[in-house]
Design a protein around this motif. Structure first.
Motif, mmCIF file in Angstrom:
data_model
loop_
_atom_site.group_PDB
_atom_site.id
_atom_site.type_symbol
_atom_site.label_atom_id
_atom_site.label_comp_id
_atom_site.label_asym_id
_atom_site.label_seq_id
_atom_site.Cartn_x
_atom_site.Cartn_y
_atom_site.Cartn_z
ATOM 1 N N ARG A 184 0.831 -1.206 0.000
ATOM 2 C CA ARG A 184 0.000 0.000 0.000
ATOM 3 C C ARG A 184 0.866 1.258 0.000
ATOM 4 N N ASP A 185 1.890 1.271 0.820
ATOM 5 C CA ASP A 185 2.780 2.434 0.901
ATOM 6 C C ASP A 185 3.393 2.748 -0.457
ATOM 7 N N ARG A 186 3.920 1.736 -1.126
ATOM 8 C CA ARG A 186 4.604 1.966 -2.412
ATOM 9 C C ARG A 186 3.617 2.419 -3.496
ATOM 10 N N LEU A 187 2.424 1.818 -3.523
ATOM 11 C CA LEU A 187 1.440 2.198 -4.544
ATOM 12 C C LEU A 187 0.876 3.595 -4.270
ATOM 13 N N MET A 188 0.721 3.953 -3.009
ATOM 14 C CA MET A 188 0.252 5.312 -2.684
ATOM 15 C C MET A 188 1.292 6.351 -3.104
ATOM 16 N N LYS A 189 2.548 6.027 -2.924
ATOM 17 C CA LYS A 189 3.623 6.945 -3.342
ATOM 18 C C LYS A 189 3.643 7.078 -4.866
ATOM 19 N N MET A 190 3.337 5.997 -5.555
ATOM 20 C CA MET A 190 3.267 6.057 -7.012
ATOM 21 C C MET A 190 2.083 6.908 -7.456
ATOM 22 N N LYS A 191 0.941 6.700 -6.825
ATOM 23 C CA LYS A 191 -0.251 7.488 -7.144
ATOM 24 C C LYS A 191 -0.006 8.976 -6.883
ATOM 25 N N ALA A 192 0.706 9.283 -5.793
ATOM 26 C CA ALA A 192 0.979 10.675 -5.429
ATOM 27 C C ALA A 192 1.935 11.349 -6.400
ATOM 28 N N CYS A 193 2.618 10.547 -7.231
ATOM 29 C CA CYS A 193 3.548 11.111 -8.215
ATOM 30 C C CYS A 193 2.846 11.423 -9.537
ATOM 31 N N GLY A 194 1.580 11.005 -9.663
ATOM 32 C CA GLY A 194 0.851 11.281 -10.896
ATOM 33 C C GLY A 194 0.776 10.120 -11.854
ATOM 34 N N ILE A 195 1.221 8.940 -11.429
ATOM 35 C CA ILE A 195 1.136 7.734 -12.262
ATOM 36 C C ILE A 195 -0.304 7.222 -12.243
ATOM 37 N N ASN A 196 -0.828 6.815 -13.408
ATOM 38 C CA ASN A 196 -2.210 6.315 -13.438
ATOM 39 C C ASN A 196 -2.324 4.813 -13.688
#
Length: 635
Positions: free
Chosen positions: A77-89
């Motif tokens: 969850r932590d890694r995917l949330m960080k990816m989402k917060a970077c603008g990755i869709n």
């Protein structure tokens, strides 16, 4: 009273129906990734024009690769949330056959390998998914993610329509594909595309193979957009009708894109792997790609209206013995860190690449706000673990499966272990009797390194370039031992069929083949490490014997934090924490620390076991910063 009860029952019935309707709406819409609101989900991702469309609306793939098998489940969850917060869709991930089917009849889709849970989590966080189920994935894994038991068939031809291979693929896909079919876009899930095999253009030994894989996916219910992925110079031979081609690259030049557009005109351009960094091999440097170079290339890709997937967005770690190797121009094994110099570091830290990329994508999104960046996990430099007990390798042999007798050497894959699936990883000990000294020749039949002993005294090392060794003279019958390490099967290239490990042919003493071996399998699986609790450990002597196991304790006060294992003064071996194989260490570098995630630790006492081949300092350090070695820009 009767009327009131009937009305009350009707009210409960209607309330239950309303709750079901509301629940369905919440799942259908609130659980749908951004961009998927109010979609009828009949068409899915389409590549019928110069731009991708998703349910008829223009869609730009901004992808990032994070492999569930390289990240502790507690941190998904932590890694995917960080990816989402970077603008990755869009999340992309490979599926490693070798981990999901370690033996012919044994499948594992649980815990760390719960692919369905990972995909559900991506959907919950608002990410689309491109799935890359292989069966070959490369991904810098041992044998490119193919299970080593395939090689027990002496006629095996991997990545072809050879019946032994296609039957094994069908068996695996029969288990895997039904798990992901309900998670496809048109069925309400986040999977918008599925990749057919991987980089087949660089292999291309069988013209009908890619069609077989495509049909194997579709016949089991895969109905979303299919794609293939190759380097620009192998695009043509790597494709298959009915799948869109995509390109892999690190430096964007016009020729790469022209090659793709020539083969596939009037179609959207997808850079399926934009390499944000690179992997490392033992005895070399730590490869890095300057942040400015990365963001400059991504900016140009976006300016041209192309879609892109960042490989890797977060690399993680190749725990245990799973790392691959290179064969060309010479054999080199990969390190366990898969940091990849990616935007998120191996331990999930933000890097300059992350911040530059987030800034670029926020401007590209034209005002859409990104989620806040999650807080970082605490890291701790724990007090060093002092090794207080020692177990000689020779005293541990009784805890292995076997031993096995054979007139001739038997390679790892054909040993009668693991329910006759052979040995996949680790070490194998071969012992025989000699009656004289002389010249010992390996004939390049050692895969990959062998420490050689006479009556358990070390006399020398065989490796790929070192193929001769002097055996000292002695009286009577003596025991010759070869401790052979599988350092990793190559993960790419045209020699995948030749990746047998251990002793793969005769060893000659004075030009006479050695015979009558006793063979011990030392795959060092968790069950073996656990069994060592009953072994005759001794208080650490002043001059312990090598190879050997060393035991110590790490004390954690309070909630466990991430840390990094460092072994100055040790030479080469493997670290086990609470029975888990963290990976190899080797003094030649570049990697100097092993990432130890907090979820692998217990509050209180943690067992540390080190298997060391050659020499040790008897103290294991825990740092709060990684050390991946001397860095050099990728050329």
């Amino acid at each position: 009273m009767v009327v009131w009860r009937i009305r009350n029952a009707h009210k409960k019935k209607y309330a239950l129906i309303c709750l079901c309707i509301v629940g369905f709406i919440l799942y259908r819409y609130l659980g749908t990734p951004a961009g998927g609101w109010r979609m009828s989900r009949k068409v899915g991702l389409s590549a019928n024009s110069s731009q991708f469309t998703l349910e008829g609306q223009p869609f730009h793939i901004l992808g990032g690769s994070i492999h569930y098998f390289r990240v502790p489940r507690a941190y998904w969850r932590d890694r995917l949330m960080k990816m989402k917060a970077c603008g990755i869709n869009t999340l992309t991930t490979y599926v490693p056959w070798s981990l999901h089917q370690p033996e012919r009849g044994l499948f594992n889709f649980y815990s760390q390998l719960d692919l369905e849970a990972y995909i559900h989590l991506a959907a919950e966080l608002g990410l689309w998914v491109i799935l890359r189920p292989g069966p070959y994935i490369s991904s810098e894994l041992d044998l490119g993610g193919l299970p080593s038991w395939l090689l027990s068939d002496g006629n095996m031809r991997l990545r072809t329509t050879y019946p032994g291979f296609t039957q094994a693929v069908n068996t695996f896909f029969d288990k895997l594909i039904p798990k992901v079919v309900p998670l496809q876009f048109k069925k309400g899930g986040p999977i918008i595309a599925v990749q057919v095999e991987n980089e087949y253009g660089s292999f291309a030994k069988d013209d009908s193979y890619m069609l077989f894989i495509k049909e194997a996916l579709q016949s089991r219910g895969i109905s979303e957009l299919l794609l293939t992925s190759d380097s620009h110079n192998t695009l043509k031979s790597g494709g298959v009708d009915g799948a869109i081609r995509s390109v892999k690259l690190q430096k964007l030049n016009q020729r790469n894109i022209q090659d793709l557009n020539t083969i596939q005109p009037n179609s959207p351009t997808l850079v399926m792997d934009y390499w944000t960094g690179w992997y490392d091999v033992w005895g070399d440097v730590h490869h890095v790609l300057p942040p400015e170079d990365m963001v400059s290339t991504v900016r140009e890709i976006l300016r041209r209206g192309m879609s892109v997937n960042l490989y890797m967005f977060h690399g993680g770690s190749t725990f245990g013995f799973m790392s691959g190797a290179l064969a060309d121009p010479s054999y080199k094994a990969l390190v366990p860190s898969y940091d990849y110099d990616a935007p998120l570091s191996e331990a999930g830290e933000y890097t300059p690449k992350y911040h530059l990329l987030r800034d670029l994508l926020s401007r590209h999104s034209r005002g859409d706000s990104f989620p806040d960046m999650p807080a970082l996990h605490y890291r701790e430099a724990y007090e060093a673990a002092i090794m207080y007990q020692h177990l000689s390798l020779w005293d541990a042999l009784s805890f292995t499966e076997g031993p096995f007798k054979s007139a001739k050497p038997v390679n790892m894959e054909n040993l009668p272990v693991n329910n006759r699936n052979g040995q996949s990883y680790g070490y194998t000990l071969y012992e025989t009797t000699i009656t004289s000294g002389g010249l010992l020749k390996s004939g390049d039949n050692v895969r990959d390194r062998a420490r050689v002993f006479v009556d358990r005294s070390y006399i020398g090392l065989f490796k790929h370039r070192s193929q001769e060794l002097a055996v000292p003279d002695g009286k009577g019958r003596r025991t010759l031992s070869l401790l052979v390490e599988n350092c990793g099967r190559v993960h790419q290239g045209r020699d995948l069929d030749k990746q047998h490990k251990g002793l793969v042919g005769d060893i000659l003493l004075n030009n006479i083949p050695l015979r009558d071996f006793t063979i011990y399998s030392l795959d060092m699986k968790p069950s073996f490490i656990d069994s060592l609790y009953q072994a005759p450990w001794k208080t650490l002597p002043e001059t312990p014997s090598f190879p050997g196991f060393f035991m110590g304790r790490l004390f954690v006060y309070g909630y466990p934090s991430d840390t990094f294992v460092k072994l100055p003064g040790w030479e080469k071996g493997v670290v086990f924490i609470n029975g888990l194989n963290l990976g190899r260490y080797w003094s030649i570098g570049p990697q100097q620390t092993l990432y130890l995630p907090g979820p692998f630790l217990n509050s209180g006492i943690n067992q540390v076991i080190v298997f060391e081949e050659q020499e040790g300092d008897y103290k294991v350090h825990f740092e709060d910063m990684p050390d991946l070695g001397m860095a050099a820009d990728i050329q």
